[in-house]
Design an enzyme around this catalytic site. Structure first.
Site, PDB file in Angstrom:
ATOM      1  N   GLY A 193       0.840  -1.193   0.000  1.00 17.30           N
ATOM      2  CA  GLY A 193       0.000   0.000   0.000  1.00 17.30           C
ATOM      3  C   GLY A 193       0.875   1.242   0.000  1.00 17.30           C
ATOM      4  O   GLY A 193       2.008   1.220  -0.465  1.00 17.30           O
ATOM      5  N   GLU A 194       0.332   2.360   0.496  1.00 16.67           N
ATOM      6  CA  GLU A 194       1.068   3.631   0.570  1.00 16.67           C
ATOM      7  C   GLU A 194       1.584   4.085  -0.803  1.00 16.67           C
ATOM      8  O   GLU A 194       2.598   4.773  -0.892  1.00 16.67           O
ATOM      9  CB  GLU A 194       2.263   3.535   1.527  1.00 16.67           C
ATOM     10  CG  GLU A 194       1.926   3.257   2.962  1.00 16.67           C
ATOM     11  CD  GLU A 194       3.194   3.130   3.820  1.00 16.67           C
ATOM     12  OE1 GLU A 194       4.149   3.921   3.619  1.00 16.67           O
ATOM     13  OE2 GLU A 194       3.242   2.230   4.670  1.00 16.67           O
ATOM     14  N   ALA A 195       0.928   3.677  -1.871  1.00 16.83           N
ATOM     15  CA  ALA A 195       1.343   4.052  -3.232  1.00 16.83           C
ATOM     16  C   ALA A 195       2.712   3.493  -3.593  1.00 16.83           C
ATOM     17  O   ALA A 195       3.365   3.977  -4.513  1.00 16.83           O
ATOM     18  CB  ALA A 195       1.340   5.579  -3.391  1.00 16.83           C
TER      19      ALA A 195
END
Length: 405
Positions: free
Chosen positions: A370-372
């Site tokens: 996640g978190e780009a």
């Protein structure tokens, strides 16, 4: 000899019938030409470069999209922005607090990840620094922690409007009210514009998320909006094992999403109705990412799409405005099987609106943080795609080279 993109593209394919075409630069700058016409002209020019046709795969699609969006033969991705929205989910709370404990991790982890981002030591912090990406994180609904902590305002900041404490448990009610959905979409729009203004403009943008339980929310949204079987969209999410497989969590998620859709007795009416689905089983950070993508579309800014949850937001943005699909560059294949369904839905939307179909996700590295993280990691690929269409010689240029000169 330098390439000449302003000349009419010629294809190296044998037997290809030559059709009269406008010079690429003219087509790209012509406001009367559609995005698709510009994209196809750019692809035709890329076919004429000194390489086998199609041999650069996804880079060719990305380069053509960037050229069409920026309306130039020399597109750039040097000014890349990343906006991470963070929020908590009622369904992820412990059962003692009225939730369903849908994740292998406790809800407090959402806040701790955001604190790490604020200190510049989280995954997205490290990856954005080494890839020269401007990073911001917005708290749109993180639950309060046991200890008071104020965001710095430099990297992490509070949204102007937010969902205090996160969403409600969608197994027992609507996750968000209609007003909250609209508010979070507006926050996404505002923060996207604000970041691009702070940077003096961006030529590529990424969206990311933080929120324990949001793979369950994404699975519920896809199931509600497409009508697919719940079991086909539920995966392990944030796992405690190296292989990312946790069958117990998968089984629990399937039960939870089925319970949620059963509770919303009008679940069938959610199919194809994005705003209603966001209210019923959505998340504040997903709503904000949708808003950000809609805003990026207004500015013709390409979107590097991260994994499962961001792809879900992209699907919803395309349902609201099909032209958003022209911006999307899928960066990473998710380990969550539901991403395939979301991408298929986006492809169907693009096709029905005569927008070029996307290539498969560029990276297949088992990324699931996640978190780009996936789209930040793929930024060098996007820059390579821009360099290819901007600087690679044409086949004609190469054939005209004189040895020794």
């Amino acid at each position: 000899m330098s390439p000449n993109p302003s000349s009419s593209p010629s294809s190296p394919s044998e037997g290809a019938a030559a059709e009269p075409t406008l010079p690429l630069a003219t087509t790209l700058s012509d406001s009367k030409q559609s995005f698709t016409a510009k994209y196809e002209a750019a692809r035709l020019y890329i076919d004429s470069l000194a390489k086998p046709v199609g041999s650069l795969g996804t880079l060719e699609d990305w380069g053509a999209r960037m050229a069409a969006l920026q309306q130039t033969t020399t597109p750039k991705a040097d000014s890349a922005a990343c906006l991470i929205f963070a929020a908590d989910h009622g369904v992820a709370k412990d059962t003692s607090e009225g939730g369903r404990k849908c994740s292998a991790y406790p809800q407090i982890v959402s806040r701790k990840v955001l604190e790490a981002l604020d200190h510049g030591i989280a995954g997205a912090s490290v990856l954005s620094k080494c890839n020269n990406v401007e990073l911001r994180e917005i708290d749109v609904g993180i639950a309060d922690g046991p200890v008071s902590y104020e965001w710095s305002g430099n990297t992490v900041r509070l949204a102007t409007s937010r969902i205090h404490g996160g969403t409600m448990n969608f197994c027992t009610g609507n996750a968000l009210t209609e007003e909250q959905v609209k508010m979070c979409i507006d926050v996404g729009r505002e923060e996207t514009t604000k970041l691009m203004d702070e940077m003096g403009g961006a030529n590529a943008i990424m969206f990311g998320e933080v929120g324990i339980g949001n793979t369950t929310t994404a699975a519920a949204l896809i199931a509600a909006l497409t009508g697919v079987d719940v079991a086909t969209v539920c995966g392990s999410g944030a796992s405690v094992t190296r292989d990312g497989i946790n069958e117990e969590i998968v089984a629990r998620k399937i039960d939870i999403v089925k319970e949620a859709l059963d509770f919303h007795s009008n679940a069938s009416s959610l199919n194809g109705n994005p705003m209603q689905a966001l209210g019923a089983v959505g998340g504040a950070e997903i709503c904000s990412m949708v808003g950000g993508m809609l805003e990026a579309s207004k500015h013709d800014v390409a979107i590097l799409v991260d994994g499962f949850i961001v792809t879900t937001a992209a699907m919803i943005a395309c349902m609201i405005d099909p032209t958003v699909s022209r911006l999307l560059l899928f960066s990473t294949k998710s380990t969550e099987k539901g991403q395939v369904i979301a991408i298929t839905t986006i492809t169907e939307i693009a096709t029905s609106n005569s927008i070029p179909v996307h290539t498969k996700p560029a990276l297949d590295m088992g990324l699931r943080m996640g978190e780009a993280s996936g789209c930040i990691t793929s930024v060098p690929l996007l820059r390579s795609a821009c360099a290819t269409i901007s600087s690679l010689a044409t086949l004609n240029d190469v054939m005209c080279l004189e040895m020794g000169k």
